[in-house]
Every structure is written in C-alpha cells, then in structure tokens.
Design an enzyme around this catalytic site. Structure first.
Site, mmCIF file in Angstrom:
data_model
loop_
_atom_site.group_PDB
_atom_site.id
_atom_site.type_symbol
_atom_site.label_atom_id
_atom_site.label_comp_id
_atom_site.label_asym_id
_atom_site.label_seq_id
_atom_site.Cartn_x
_atom_site.Cartn_y
_atom_site.Cartn_z
ATOM 1 C CG ASP A 96 -95.065 115.658 51.426
ATOM 2 O OD1 ASP A 96 -95.334 115.453 52.626
ATOM 3 O OD2 ASP A 96 -94.785 116.770 50.976
ATOM 4 C CD GLU B 53 -100.561 113.963 56.569
ATOM 5 O OE1 GLU B 53 -101.495 113.777 55.770
ATOM 6 O OE2 GLU B 53 -100.048 115.087 56.754
#
Length: 386
Positions: A22, A281
């Site tokens: 994140d 990610e």
C-alpha cells in the site's frame, strides 16, 4: 494530456500494511504527481518507521518532513482539528478518513475531489465500477472510486513517463549491469546460468523450487531481498541464521541474501535478472515493466477469491501466447500460489522461457495503453473541477 494541469494541493492518506504494498504504491504515485504534473502532494502515513525502509533519509520521529518534493506527515490516531483540506483527497485502498478531516472537506466552498484509490484487478467488473460516485450519508461530499486496471476503461497502471526508456537503456548497458552486480558482491554471470530474483510471501512452493534447482543440471543464482520468504530459503539451505550479505551454495543453486532496498534499487534488480518472482501489487506491476518472465505471488484471500483475480490477469497476459507457453505459465502461477507442484511446473515452464521472454518484451506497451495511472487520475480531477 493536451496541456499542463493546474497545480493543485493533493492529500493522500495511506495506512502501512506489513507487506509494504500500500505505501509502496502511494509513495510512487505521490512522487510522480509532483515530478511529472507539478502537483503539491502531502502524504499522510500512519507508520513512518515502516515507511522508512522504502524511503531512505526519512526520520521516523519527525511528524512533518519533506522528502523528494513530497510533504510527509504522520497520520496520528487522534487527528487534530484545524487541518485545511486539500483540493484533491485520495484515500488509498479503503482506509477511512478522519472525521475531523471530513468536516474540513465539507466546510470548503469548493468541495475537494475525493477519490478512493482501489486495489489493482484485471477482473471484468472493474470497468463498470471505475469512476462510480458514492455520496456521503451526512455531509455534502461525494467520493468516486478509482480502479487501476489493464484496459482503457479503467484507471490504468502506475508507470513513470521515462521508465520504459530507462529500463531498455539499462538492459542494453552491460557495463552498468556488471558494476551493479559487483556492488552487490555478485560474481559475473556464468555461461548457462539463470539469474532469478525471489521476493514473495512464505510458501512451500519456494522450498520445492529451490530443491529442484539444487538437484538440477543448470546453475541458478537466486537473489533474495530480506523478507517473508527468507525462512523457506533458510530451510532448504539448512541455515536458520541467514541475513543480508550472506552467500550460500548447495548443488547447482547459489543464493545471495540482499538487504531491503528502496524502489529504484528494486527496479534495477528486476531489470537485471532473467526471471523474477514477485508478490503483492507494487512489485507485481514493476515486474511487468522489467520486461522479463515472472511469477506473481498474489495476496491470499478467503475462499480462494485471489485465484479468480489471478486467472483474470493471466487471461490478459497470456492471450497472445502459444498454447504450450500459456498452459505452462498458468500451471506455474497456480503451483506457486497453491504451494504445491512447483518442481513439475518449472520443468514444464523451462522450455517455454524463450517465448515468454519475447512476450515480456512487448507486454509493457500493451499493458500501459494510451496513458498511465497518474495521467488518467489527473485528467479525472481536471474533468471534475472544470
């Protein structure tokens, strides 16, 4: 974009998850908005000590500081009153904005553009949800959902304007790569040697693949940044004390443990290896820009929901591959993410590596499409405020 956008003040709120994905995404986005689009960005972070691993020079004890043109501000548990709301507000990955800040947003004569930056997905439903409004139940504010993705009807992927050119230049510069490896204490690549970066979550698949490489006929040199998979590596080598700087050899397998690095350093590692195994990610996207074959260890979700997301990506990525290469790639991705069958999957994948390398070279431009995420984000803000 047809013209340089107006310089606006952006607030990005992010909570640091232990896997760094994140904060990795928001830190990268903040820098790109400032450097390429002239935006003024303040990044609110709840855990500066963890963030410091990605941002050398950051002082975890300092509540407000500037690094690389970005204002970094501690996000305290008790949010203070009197903080002026920005022109553009991003809550990253569903983190909840403080009530005091929401009140400041509502008090502005011109309400901020409020966006929820969602996680990346290649699933079909993303196109229909990208840009949808969500009015606040009490305040005169509307949040819009911004979904990264792989098609023109999504928010796209984070990619700096000069990144692909810089990567191609690096991969064509043998001297720069030689100096890079020497700086890490890694010897020149031997004839026939496969060089692999390994940055994944803990998984039995890692041990299975490392044991296969140990017993195999091809020399394999694995670069392992400090992280969650190091325990699996240590178990194969029979050394529970592995740490950054260690080098171990077992059979045809050589392992180098690397210190945790900043984002530009990790990019260079991906660019310099023949094959990359990545997680989460941010690393997932950077592996695609590296133009090398890779495996992705997706973050596990309940009821195997992550495997649906995995297959959605593979349907995009493997669409133009030959049937043998596509089948081998899908099997390897699933073996890694299911934690079993990795040795057999690698044996089937190895004959397809040449085709996968050619495919990886052409994929970045296809995946990027007409514009990257930051450009699409800025354009959405401009359209909203016109």
């Amino acid at each position: 974009m047809p013209h340089r956008p107006a310089a606006r003040h952006w607030d990005i709120f992010c909570t640091v998850i232990d896997n760094y994905g994140d904060i990795g995404v928001t830190w990268r986005l903040a820098r790109q908005l400032q450097r390429e689009f002239g935006q003024r960005v303040r990044l609110w972070v709840d855990d500066l000590a963890s963030f410091a691993r990605l941002c050398p020079g950051l002082d975890p004890e300092c509540d407000v500081q500037e690094r690389q043109g970005i204002t970094l501000q501690r996000w305290p548990k008790t949010f203070p009153d009197g903080i002026a709301a920005a022109d553009v507000v991003i809550e990253a990955f569903g983190c909840q904005l403080p009530d005091a800040y929401l009140a400041a947003m509502a008090a502005r004569p011109v309400k901020p553009v409020w966006l929820n930056l969602e996680y990346l997905s290649a699933e079909d439903w993303v196109e229909g949800c990208h840009g949808l409004p969500s009015p606040h139940p009490r305040l005169p504010l509307t949040k819009h959902f911004f979904f990264p993705g792989f098609t023109e009807r999504t928010g796209g992927l984070i990619c700096e304007a000069d990144l692909l050119v810089e990567r191609a230049r690096w991969q064509a510069d043998a001297a720069a790569q030689a100096a890079y490896w020497k700086g890490l204490g890694v010897p020149p690549q031997a004839e026939g040697e496969l060089r692999v970066s390994l940055f994944s979550y803990a998984t039995p698949a890692a041990g299975e693949l490392l044991r296969a490489w140990t017993a195999g006929n091809q020399p394999v040199r694995v670069l392992v940044p400090e992280g969650k998979v190091l325990g699996d590596v240590a178990a194969v080598l029979g050394d529970e004390t592995l740490q950054a700087g260690d080098v171990r050899q077992k059979g045809h397998l050589a392992v180098h443990v690397l210190p945790f690095t900043d984002q530009p350093g990790y990019d260079k590692l991906l660019w310099s290896c023949d094959f990359n195994i990545v997680r989460g990610e941010d690393s997932f996207v950077r592996a695609q820009w590296a133009a090398r074959p890779f495996l992705w260890h997706i973050y596990q979700q309940e009821e195997d929901a992550h495997l649906v997301k995995l297959d959605a990506f593979l349907s995009h990525y493997g669409a133009t591959l030959s049937a043998p290469a596509r089948h081998a790639l899908v099997a390897a991705f699933h073996a890694w993410n299911r934690g079993q069958g990795m040795a057999a999957a690698w044996a089937a994948l190895t004959p397809q590596l040449a085709e996968l390398q050619r495919h990886a070279q052409g994929w970045p431009k296809q995946a990027l499409g007409s514009a990257g995420l930051a450009s699409r984000l800025v354009q959405m803000v401009e359209n909203t405020l016109q």
